[in-house]
Design an enzyme around this catalytic site. Sequence first.
Site, PDB file in Angstrom:
ATOM      1  N   LYS A 158      -4.092 -35.125 -27.147  1.00 49.64           N
ATOM      2  CA  LYS A 158      -3.214 -35.330 -25.993  1.00 49.64           C
ATOM      3  C   LYS A 158      -3.307 -34.176 -25.005  1.00 49.64           C
ATOM      4  O   LYS A 158      -3.395 -33.023 -25.410  1.00 49.64           O
ATOM      5  CB  LYS A 158      -1.758 -35.458 -26.454  1.00 49.64           C
ATOM      6  CG  LYS A 158      -1.489 -36.655 -27.330  1.00 49.64           C
ATOM      7  CD  LYS A 158      -0.008 -36.753 -27.658  1.00 49.64           C
ATOM      8  CE  LYS A 158       0.261 -38.039 -28.442  1.00 49.64           C
ATOM      9  NZ  LYS A 158       1.696 -38.205 -28.753  1.00 49.64           N
ATOM     10  N   GLU A 200      -2.705 -34.465 -32.885  1.00 51.57           N
ATOM     11  CA  GLU A 200      -1.677 -35.014 -33.785  1.00 51.57           C
ATOM     12  C   GLU A 200      -2.271 -36.090 -34.661  1.00 51.57           C
ATOM     13  O   GLU A 200      -3.246 -36.745 -34.276  1.00 51.57           O
ATOM     14  CB  GLU A 200      -0.578 -35.716 -32.956  1.00 51.57           C
ATOM     15  CG  GLU A 200       0.399 -34.812 -32.309  1.00 51.57           C
ATOM     16  CD  GLU A 200       1.476 -35.568 -31.535  1.00 51.57           C
ATOM     17  OE1 GLU A 200       1.368 -36.790 -31.322  1.00 51.57           O
ATOM     18  OE2 GLU A 200       2.433 -34.890 -31.133  1.00 51.57           O
ATOM     19  N   LYS A 201      -1.642 -36.336 -35.790  1.00 54.30           N
ATOM     20  CA  LYS A 201      -1.930 -37.520 -36.585  1.00 54.30           C
ATOM     21  C   LYS A 201      -1.648 -38.735 -35.710  1.00 54.30           C
ATOM     22  O   LYS A 201      -0.651 -38.755 -34.987  1.00 54.30           O
ATOM     23  CB  LYS A 201      -1.009 -37.536 -37.812  1.00 54.30           C
ATOM     24  CG  LYS A 201      -1.181 -38.735 -38.711  1.00 54.30           C
ATOM     25  CD  LYS A 201      -2.324 -38.524 -39.669  1.00 54.30           C
ATOM     26  CE  LYS A 201      -2.654 -39.802 -40.449  1.00 54.30           C
ATOM     27  NZ  LYS A 201      -3.955 -39.656 -41.145  1.00 54.30           N
ATOM     28  N   HIS A 208       8.493 -47.720 -29.801  1.00 56.08           N
ATOM     29  CA  HIS A 208       8.975 -46.685 -28.883  1.00 56.08           C
ATOM     30  C   HIS A 208      10.485 -46.843 -28.803  1.00 56.08           C
ATOM     31  O   HIS A 208      10.976 -47.842 -28.295  1.00 56.08           O
ATOM     32  CB  HIS A 208       8.319 -46.871 -27.510  1.00 56.08           C
ATOM     33  CG  HIS A 208       8.915 -46.026 -26.415  1.00 56.08           C
ATOM     34  ND1 HIS A 208       8.175 -45.465 -25.415  1.00 56.08           N
ATOM     35  CD2 HIS A 208      10.189 -45.659 -26.164  1.00 56.08           C
ATOM     36  CE1 HIS A 208       8.969 -44.788 -24.609  1.00 56.08           C
ATOM     37  NE2 HIS A 208      10.199 -44.898 -25.040  1.00 56.08           N
ATOM     38  N   LYS A 237       6.556 -50.008 -19.138  1.00 60.53           N
ATOM     39  CA  LYS A 237       7.464 -50.859 -19.905  1.00 60.53           C
ATOM     40  C   LYS A 237       7.688 -52.176 -19.181  1.00 60.53           C
ATOM     41  O   LYS A 237       7.742 -52.214 -17.953  1.00 60.53           O
ATOM     42  CB  LYS A 237       8.803 -50.134 -20.090  1.00 60.53           C
ATOM     43  CG  LYS A 237       8.666 -48.893 -20.965  1.00 60.53           C
ATOM     44  CD  LYS A 237       9.867 -47.967 -20.851  1.00 60.53           C
ATOM     45  CE  LYS A 237       9.589 -46.668 -21.589  1.00 60.53           C
ATOM     46  NZ  LYS A 237      10.484 -45.575 -21.137  1.00 60.53           N
ATOM     47  N   GLU A 275      12.324 -39.304 -26.217  1.00 59.86           N
ATOM     48  CA  GLU A 275      11.472 -40.433 -26.574  1.00 59.86           C
ATOM     49  C   GLU A 275      10.877 -40.186 -27.959  1.00 59.86           C
ATOM     50  O   GLU A 275      10.324 -39.115 -28.203  1.00 59.86           O
ATOM     51  CB  GLU A 275      10.387 -40.507 -25.503  1.00 59.86           C
ATOM     52  CG  GLU A 275       9.429 -41.643 -25.590  1.00 59.86           C
ATOM     53  CD  GLU A 275       8.300 -41.472 -24.566  1.00 59.86           C
ATOM     54  OE1 GLU A 275       8.576 -41.185 -23.382  1.00 59.86           O
ATOM     55  OE2 GLU A 275       7.142 -41.602 -24.978  1.00 59.86           O
ATOM     56  N   ARG A 292      15.174 -37.210 -16.382  1.00 64.12           N
ATOM     57  CA  ARG A 292      15.619 -37.969 -15.198  1.00 64.12           C
ATOM     58  C   ARG A 292      16.457 -39.158 -15.658  1.00 64.12           C
ATOM     59  O   ARG A 292      16.508 -39.468 -16.840  1.00 64.12           O
ATOM     60  CB  ARG A 292      14.384 -38.527 -14.465  1.00 64.12           C
ATOM     61  CG  ARG A 292      13.560 -39.424 -15.381  1.00 64.12           C
ATOM     62  CD  ARG A 292      12.483 -40.221 -14.681  1.00 64.12           C
ATOM     63  NE  ARG A 292      11.919 -41.228 -15.565  1.00 64.12           N
ATOM     64  CZ  ARG A 292      10.930 -41.030 -16.423  1.00 64.12           C
ATOM     65  NH1 ARG A 292      10.341 -39.850 -16.527  1.00 64.12           N
ATOM     66  NH2 ARG A 292      10.500 -42.017 -17.200  1.00 64.12           N
ATOM     67  N   VAL A 295      14.446 -45.935 -15.421  1.00 63.65           N
ATOM     68  CA  VAL A 295      14.483 -47.323 -14.935  1.00 63.65           C
ATOM     69  C   VAL A 295      15.414 -48.153 -15.819  1.00 63.65           C
ATOM     70  O   VAL A 295      16.237 -48.931 -15.330  1.00 63.65           O
ATOM     71  CB  VAL A 295      13.058 -47.935 -14.949  1.00 63.65           C
ATOM     72  CG1 VAL A 295      13.106 -49.406 -14.557  1.00 63.65           C
ATOM     73  CG2 VAL A 295      12.113 -47.164 -14.051  1.00 63.65           C
TER      74      VAL A 295
HETATM   75  C1  MV4 Z   1       1.245 -41.350 -29.996  1.00 55.66           C
HETATM   76  C2  MV4 Z   1       0.888 -42.587 -30.543  1.00 55.66           C
HETATM   77  C3  MV4 Z   1       0.476 -42.614 -31.855  1.00 55.66           C
HETATM   78  N1  MV4 Z   1       0.412 -41.470 -32.561  1.00 55.66           N
HETATM   79  N2  MV4 Z   1       1.167 -40.245 -30.748  1.00 55.66           N
HETATM   80  C4  MV4 Z   1       1.935 -42.818 -25.519  1.00 55.66           C
HETATM   81  C5  MV4 Z   1       2.829 -42.296 -24.479  1.00 55.66           C
HETATM   82  C6  MV4 Z   1       3.235 -40.950 -24.916  1.00 55.66           C
HETATM   83  N3  MV4 Z   1       4.614 -40.745 -24.625  1.00 55.66           N
HETATM   84  C7  MV4 Z   1       2.972 -40.921 -26.378  1.00 55.66           C
HETATM   85  N4  MV4 Z   1       2.198 -42.082 -26.684  1.00 55.66           N
HETATM   86  C8  MV4 Z   1       1.759 -42.305 -27.943  1.00 55.66           C
HETATM   87  N5  MV4 Z   1       1.668 -41.219 -28.740  1.00 55.66           N
HETATM   88  C9  MV4 Z   1       0.761 -40.315 -32.002  1.00 55.66           C
HETATM   89  N6  MV4 Z   1       0.687 -39.208 -32.704  1.00 55.66           N
HETATM   90  C10 MV4 Z   1       0.985 -43.712 -29.737  1.00 55.66           C
HETATM   91  C11 MV4 Z   1       1.410 -43.575 -28.438  1.00 55.66           C
HETATM   92  C12 MV4 Z   1       1.448 -44.788 -27.684  1.00 55.66           C
HETATM   93  C13 MV4 Z   1       2.635 -45.283 -27.161  1.00 55.66           C
HETATM   94  C14 MV4 Z   1       3.844 -44.605 -27.305  1.00 55.66           C
HETATM   95  C15 MV4 Z   1       5.006 -45.092 -26.778  1.00 55.66           C
HETATM   96  C16 MV4 Z   1       4.970 -46.295 -26.072  1.00 55.66           C
HETATM   97  C17 MV4 Z   1       3.796 -46.954 -25.909  1.00 55.66           C
HETATM   98  C18 MV4 Z   1       2.620 -46.473 -26.441  1.00 55.66           C
HETATM   99  C19 MV4 Z   1       1.446 -47.177 -26.270  1.00 55.66           C
HETATM  100  C20 MV4 Z   1       0.277 -46.692 -26.785  1.00 55.66           C
HETATM  101  C21 MV4 Z   1       0.290 -45.487 -27.478  1.00 55.66           C
END
Ligand code: MV4
Length: 445
Positions: A158, A200-201, A208, A237, A275, A292, A295
């Site tokens: 990331k 990260e793993k 979410h 979303k 989140e 913030r 939405v």
């Molecule tokens: C992740 C994940 C799986 N594993 N981290 C996407 C947005 C960001 N806020 C973090 N995200 C993710 N992080 C780990 N370690 C999967 C996502 C992710 C996701 C997270 C929240 C909402 C939608 C998503 C869609 C694809 C991937």
Amino acid sequence: MLKRVLIANRGEIALRIIRSCKELGIETVAVYSNADKESLHVAFAGEAICIGPHQAGESYLNIKNIISAAEIADVDGIHPGYGFLAENADFARICEDCGFKFIGPKSEHIELMGNKAKAKETMKNLGVPVVPGSDGVVDNMDDALKIAKDIGFPVIIKASAGGGGKGMRVAHNEMSFLAQFEMAKIESEKSFGSGDVYIEKFIESPRHIEIQVFGDSYGNVVHFYERECSIQRRHQKLIEEAPSPFLTERMRHKMGEISVEAIRKLGYENAGTIEYIVDKAGNFYFMEMNTRIQVEHPVTEMITGVDLVKLQLLVASKKEIPFKQKDIEIRGHAIECRINAEDPETFMPSPGTINAYYTPGGFGVRVDSAAYQEYTVLPYYDSMIAKLIVHGKDRFEAISKMKVALNEFIIDGVKTTIPLHKRIMEHHKFMEGDVSTDFLEKYFK
Ligand code: MV4
């Protein structure tokens, strides 16, 4: 109390803020781009000042012009809404330096949460569970590979300056990791001006789920429970609901407590959202904190009966949060569908003039929108034209209401995502509450 507030935004959120200001007797000043002369936020605010041409970079993102407007209009506060400058720490600092109360958190907290690696480290130290991974930023390949192997594949790389899903790469084995790590660094440097990445793993098909938190300037902190936001496409979303159909009372309580304790220790002020991703076993991990109003805040308002924008204005006016955690209860179930001017199959934007517009109504039905008949959806800004929110005694009733309301909604002249929402409401996996972040990919390809 704040007396006069400038709303540094447009569309439905500008209207939403104007309404709460008016209820509190606060005067309102709208700002608008050249293309937004006919917009409702201009019509409904007490005053309106043009801040530049249609390009957002020269108007809604133009700090100098917005501060000049605030000076001319002689306001005492600035509400940024969401998007645009809402999470720009420099903007928040400049507002304060110029003597305008920024209606949001302190600039240092915006800045901290903007740095995703630092935010994660901070939250971990505050007792919030985080996904196993590197301790902060990793800059060389040898260390990176060793960390990835220790964590075990799949891993996710990331961008620390990213967020909202931008600049993420998944690697399933050692071979692909080398390439993905390099690409993540290069992309991050190109997109955000920083090549800082962390590892990260990778959690597969997570949910979410986010917690709405709030702090005031006296150290009082509360949470307003969770929103389930798993139904999304490319990190945008589509549907949000509260409460989450997945959480047990026990998990809900634990996530709320942990979130509130973290922001108490941080000394966080105003509205925030923590989140989390939640795996199938119910483990939850901190992802990001949004500094913030979001939405999807209306679903929380519907189930708790609290006007969150009013609360933002009160807290920014140095008032105490006027209730305690024990007074905040969940009543019923709320669902929000984001209605975008997009093709419901391809998601291509569909700007143009709306030649027929009729919004649904009835008990427990709310529409937050800045659209009207003959309004032109502009190609320069976000394609969201309305949020349809319903509140029922339980999830089943909320879904039934949403179906009725979606069928009443008339928007002619532009394509909208209403037909997609109708299909989702009928889907057995949605009805069962069995949703994850890959719901759309899995069932709506
Ligand atoms: C992740 C994940 C799986 N594993 N981290 C996407 C947005 C960001 N806020 C973090 N995200 C993710 N992080 C780990 N370690 C999967 C996502 C992710 C996701 C997270 C929240 C909402 C939608 C998503 C869609 C694809 C991937």
